[in-house]
Design a protein around this motif. Structure first.
Motif: not given
Length: 292
Positions: A243-258
């Motif tokens: 999770g991140c604040t808006g669910g657009q950038h950080r959480s998406v990038a980490v989800t993709e890499s994991i």
């Protein structure tokens, strides 16, 4: 055999797809009178048989008679899975998709929903497993079906990795949750703000944070340590959320890499970006499979 039925719009197609992923052979739109003939042959796989009111010879009485007949078969393990949802939810789903209800093609969906529920009421009472999908996403419904009907034919448990916004609440069904809000936020970079974490520039910005590398490796190591233990424990599905604040950038990038790292390690992985699905429903959920 799993007989799958329930009102139109409650998730029958999604449930049959989930059963197919679990090793069942899906069969839909087969007239009830043909089912005994199907069983007279040799079945190499468990069967998921979809039944709905649009069938050529469908009636509640005929289906109940079929259930009674199949139950007496000594070599057949039969379950009736009934997918349900509240009438107002079904009506909203029809409104959102602009589909016509099969029992009221020229009238409001509500009339067809009421008629179908009346027809199916006796069958609902016979259900071995009843799942109310009113508050479930398709992803959550698939996971729920898996909890009831896994046959052990999947060699490794299915892992779903998803991103979400804390502002919109934590998704239901998350087993392990990680907070990415400490990472550098691309939202504050004007050229990155309109992009999302799947974009290479956004992913590079997130990974450039000095804390990202260790965080990513520690989470990956933890998951690779835990997954075999969950398999031994008998778990068939594990949901991991970032999770991140808006669910657009950080959480998406980490989800993709994991998700990519887990797939490369041989695990069956699906990934989902909840907030991106809200913005662009098509193609937001993908599945990565390995030969392992």
């Amino acid at each position: 055999m799993v007989l799958v039925t329930g009102p139109s719009g409650a998730g029958r197609t999604t449930a049959i797809g989930a059963l197919e992923d679990l090793g069942y052979e899906p069969i839909t739109n087969l007239p009830l009178s043909f089912v005994p003939r199907l069983l007279s042959g040799h079945l190499e796989h468990p069967v998921a048989l979809g039944v709905d009111v649009r069938g050529r010879d469908f009636s509640a009485a005929a289906l109940i008679e079929l259930i009674d007949t199949l139950t007496r078969e000594p070599d057949l393990d039969l379950d009736l899975l009934y997918l349900d949802a509240r009438p107002e939810v079904l009506e909203r789903r029809y409104s959102e998709t602009r589909r016509r209800h099969p029992l009221s093609p020229d009238e409001a969906p509500g009339e067809g929903i009421a008629a179908e529920n009346d027809i199916l009421a006796p069958i609902r009472l016979r259900a071995d497993v009843l799942i109310d999908s009113s508050e479930m996403s398709p992803h959550e419904l698939r996971a729920e079906v898996g909890r009831f009907f896994d046959t052990g034919r999947i060699e490794k448990l299915a892992v779903s990795v998803s991103s979400f916004s804390y502002k919109r609440g934590v998704p239901r069904g998350i087993d392990l949750m990680f907070d990415c809000r400490f990472l550098s936020n691309p939202h504050w970079e004007p050229e990155l703000r309109p992009l999302d974490g799947r974009d290479a520039a956004v992913a590079a910005h997130v990974s450039a944070d000095p804390r990202h590398g260790e965080f990513h490796q520690r989470v990956l190591d933890l998951l690779l340590f835990l997954l075999p233990a969950y398999v031994e424990e008998g778990k068939t599905h594990l949901s991991v959320g970032f999770g991140c604040t808006g669910g657009q950038h950080r959480s998406v990038a980490v989800t993709e890499s994991i998700a990519k790292a887990l797939a490369e390690a041989g695990w069956q992985v699906s990934k989902r970006h909840r907030e991106l699905e809200r913005r662009a429903p098509e193609g937001a959920e993908t599945r990565m499979r390995t030969g392992a």
